[in-house]
Write a protein that holds these residues in place. Structure first.
Motif, mmCIF file in Angstrom:
data_model
loop_
_atom_site.group_PDB
_atom_site.id
_atom_site.type_symbol
_atom_site.label_atom_id
_atom_site.label_comp_id
_atom_site.label_asym_id
_atom_site.label_seq_id
_atom_site.Cartn_x
_atom_site.Cartn_y
_atom_site.Cartn_z
ATOM 1 N N PHE A 25 0.831 -1.199 0.000
ATOM 2 C CA PHE A 25 0.000 0.000 0.000
ATOM 3 C C PHE A 25 0.866 1.250 0.000
ATOM 4 N N ARG A 26 1.899 1.232 0.829
ATOM 5 C CA ARG A 26 2.811 2.374 0.906
ATOM 6 C C ARG A 26 3.493 2.600 -0.452
ATOM 7 N N GLU A 53 -0.078 11.954 4.309
ATOM 8 C CA GLU A 53 0.692 11.634 5.499
ATOM 9 C C GLU A 53 0.503 10.148 5.753
ATOM 10 N N ILE A 54 1.572 9.417 5.766
ATOM 11 C CA ILE A 54 1.438 7.983 5.990
ATOM 12 C C ILE A 54 1.774 7.618 7.435
ATOM 13 N N GLU A 55 1.701 8.610 8.301
ATOM 14 C CA GLU A 55 2.005 8.393 9.711
ATOM 15 C C GLU A 55 1.123 7.293 10.300
ATOM 16 N N LYS A 56 -0.158 7.259 9.923
ATOM 17 C CA LYS A 56 -1.059 6.233 10.450
ATOM 18 C C LYS A 56 -0.617 4.838 10.017
ATOM 19 N N LEU A 57 -0.140 4.721 8.788
ATOM 20 C CA LEU A 57 0.377 3.427 8.331
ATOM 21 C C LEU A 57 1.635 3.055 9.114
ATOM 22 N N GLU A 93 2.324 3.920 12.137
ATOM 23 C CA GLU A 93 1.896 3.544 13.482
ATOM 24 C C GLU A 93 1.366 2.109 13.504
ATOM 25 N N VAL A 94 0.574 1.750 12.496
ATOM 26 C CA VAL A 94 0.028 0.391 12.430
ATOM 27 C C VAL A 94 1.152 -0.616 12.203
ATOM 28 N N GLU A 95 2.092 -0.273 11.340
ATOM 29 C CA GLU A 95 3.224 -1.158 11.099
ATOM 30 C C GLU A 95 4.003 -1.405 12.395
ATOM 31 N N THR A 96 4.253 -0.338 13.144
ATOM 32 C CA THR A 96 4.954 -0.463 14.421
ATOM 33 C C THR A 96 4.140 -1.301 15.407
ATOM 34 N N LEU A 97 2.835 -1.062 15.453
ATOM 35 C CA LEU A 97 1.951 -1.831 16.334
ATOM 36 C C LEU A 97 2.063 -3.330 16.028
ATOM 37 N N MET A 155 -8.474 3.113 5.388
ATOM 38 C CA MET A 155 -9.684 3.879 5.056
ATOM 39 C C MET A 155 -9.444 5.377 5.165
ATOM 40 N N SER A 156 -8.681 5.810 6.165
ATOM 41 C CA SER A 156 -8.439 7.247 6.314
ATOM 42 C C SER A 156 -7.619 7.783 5.142
ATOM 43 N N VAL A 157 -6.633 7.007 4.695
ATOM 44 C CA VAL A 157 -5.829 7.440 3.553
ATOM 45 C C VAL A 157 -6.669 7.408 2.278
#
Length: 195
Positions: free
Chosen positions: A109-110, A121-125, A127-131, A155-157
């Motif tokens: 996706f990235r 902003e792919i910050e949410k991705l 964060e999920v990757e880190t999670l 969905m947000s992206v």
């Protein structure tokens, strides 16, 4: 044709280098293998066709080239996780196969979002990757939590960009079907459309 001959040789070399790991994953009916199977199957089919029938049409050459680049990238990521997080143990990586496939999906996706680099902003991705990586490191296999977080980030992206993502895995699944290539898991339980 000369350049495509080089690509065919690259695939043969790639197979030699990765065949043992592919066979290990296939032997345990790995979720990771099932995810990549459409790409592997199309590449094997196209390779055999080129070897036995000679020249391929431009579409098949393009499909082959895209598939090989994709598979090479995915396997580099898989090998990093396999060797570092799972100490090269197939059964351990398979236990977390869904979470690893989520990480591979994030990578896909990235990559697809690179063309929107200035707009997203792919910050949410991240964060999920880190999670998910933290969950794997802590041996927490809470797939529902990971899926929920990933769905929200995607969905947000997608909403922000008014964008519909079609994973390359899904594209190769359809190519395999159109070429009449049988896959071991025709219920399409790969990480693509189900996210």
């Amino acid at each position: 044709m000369f350049q495509f001959d080089i690509i065919l040789k690259d695939f043969a070399n790639w197979k030699l280098e990765n065949d043992e790991l592919i066979e290990r994953f296939r032997a345990i009916d790995s979720k990771i293998y099932r995810r990549l199977e459409p790409v592997i199957a199309v590449l094997n089919y196209t390779y055999q066709r080129a070897i036995h029938q000679g020249t391929l049409n431009e579409d098949l050459e393009t499909i082959f080239n895209v598939g090989l680049n994709y598979l090479n990238t995915q396997f580099e990521v898989i090998k990093i996780y396999y060797q570092t997080l799972f100490e090269s143990k197939c059964n351990e990586i398979e236990e977390f196969g869904i979470l690893v496939n989520y990480l591979l999906f994030i990578n896909d996706f990235r990559s697809d979002l690179e063309r929107f680099e200035d707009y997203v902003e792919i910050e949410k991705l991240d964060e999920v990757e880190t999670l998910i990586e933290d969950m794997i490191a802590q041996r927490d296999n809470d797939v529902d939590t990971a899926k929920e977080a990933l769905d929200k980030a995607v969905m947000s992206v997608a909403k922000l960009l008014d964008y519909e993502y079609t994973p390359i895995i899904d594209i190769f699944y359809e190519i395999a079907k159109s070429l009449g290539i049988g896959l071991s898991d025709d219920d399409h339980s790969i990480i693509g459309k189900d996210i």
